[in-house]
Design an enzyme around this catalytic site. Sequence first.
Site, PDB file in Angstrom:
ATOM      1  N   TYR A  53       0.826  -1.201   0.000  1.00 45.78           N
ATOM      2  CA  TYR A  53       0.000   0.000   0.000  1.00 45.78           C
ATOM      3  C   TYR A  53       0.866   1.259   0.000  1.00 45.78           C
ATOM      4  O   TYR A  53       1.932   1.297   0.614  1.00 45.78           O
ATOM      5  CB  TYR A  53      -0.917   0.036   1.219  1.00 45.78           C
ATOM      6  N   SER A 211     -13.938  -4.610   1.353  1.00 47.18           N
ATOM      7  CA  SER A 211     -14.927  -4.018   0.440  1.00 47.18           C
ATOM      8  C   SER A 211     -16.352  -4.259   0.938  1.00 47.18           C
ATOM      9  O   SER A 211     -17.208  -4.746   0.199  1.00 47.18           O
ATOM     10  CB  SER A 211     -14.770  -4.579  -0.975  1.00 47.18           C
ATOM     11  N   LEU A 213     -18.767  -2.317   1.335  1.00 44.72           N
ATOM     12  CA  LEU A 213     -19.777  -1.534   0.611  1.00 44.72           C
ATOM     13  C   LEU A 213     -19.676  -1.734  -0.901  1.00 44.72           C
ATOM     14  O   LEU A 213     -20.299  -0.994  -1.663  1.00 44.72           O
ATOM     15  CB  LEU A 213     -19.642  -0.048   0.948  1.00 44.72           C
TER      16      LEU A 213
END
Length: 323
Positions: A53, A211, A213
């Site tokens: 990331y 994830s 949503l």
Amino acid sequence: MQYTHLGRSGLSVSRLVLGTMNFGMETEEADSFRIMDAAHAAGINFFDTANQYGGRSGLGGTETIIGRWFAGGGGRRERTVLATKLYSEMEDWPNGGRLSALNIRKALDASLRRLQTDHVDLYQFHHIDRDTPWDEIWQAIDVAVTQGKVLYTGSSNFAGWHLATAQEAARTRNFTGLVSEQSVYNLLARTIELEVIPAAQHNGIGIIPWSPLQGGLLGGVLKKERDSSRRTSGRVKEALEAHRGQIEQYEDFADELGHEPGDVALAWLLRQPAVTAPIIGPRTMEQLDSGIRALDVQLDAAALAKLDEIFPGHKPAPEDYAW
């Protein structure tokens, strides 16, 4: 804040995970610090990141931001159950990624330097490595545990049979093995109900949904379009058009319940078998606040049945497709 154990372990973690993928990519360092401070203030003790990331801040950038936050002291590191991941290629040279014993050693030491800590509480395999045998993987993890650099191990994006194989190999070494699995899981994406969740339940592995949503589709996307005249585009628009009827029913039902759609989606996950805690990945303080709000949403049996009607799920395999 509500707390639970991570899988079959004795580790107590908050029922929401602070996902940090946006730190350094969408969220500046100062705002990232404020979000992490606010998460602690709200009782969230479980933070998730990965060595890859960073986005525009570069590979490892997110871990570096978290490390600088830890360096601020005030018990920040001591109060955090820290989870990071390895698998992706971190350099343009052989053995710079995946799950070989060499890369596990290199990647772990690099993460510890960036995070400015002497250990990772939960070290996760970001993807299955089909080329490295589990004997090699567990031997490398055993060394890291003995050195005090890793306390628990988890997986991410594994199939059910991967979980079973990993655990069987761990048992032959009298090793704990996996205590968690990160999978995409939400009302629209329920494939893991076929085999991953049953395998996790059988082996005492906690599910950490990412994830939750579905890229914003369950966060009131139609309401936001109406209120702000903002239009979706690209793959989000394609996904919305494919599921528009369901999303319309869902948002109307959330209105009936008196809650925001995103809060209902998170509350639903918190009621699912084997789920330890969904990952919320806020870009802003407002998004963090909305995620925390979901803990107060109560869904009764009728509400859960209605959500299953709108978004049909799966029975465990093979009952889902056979007698």
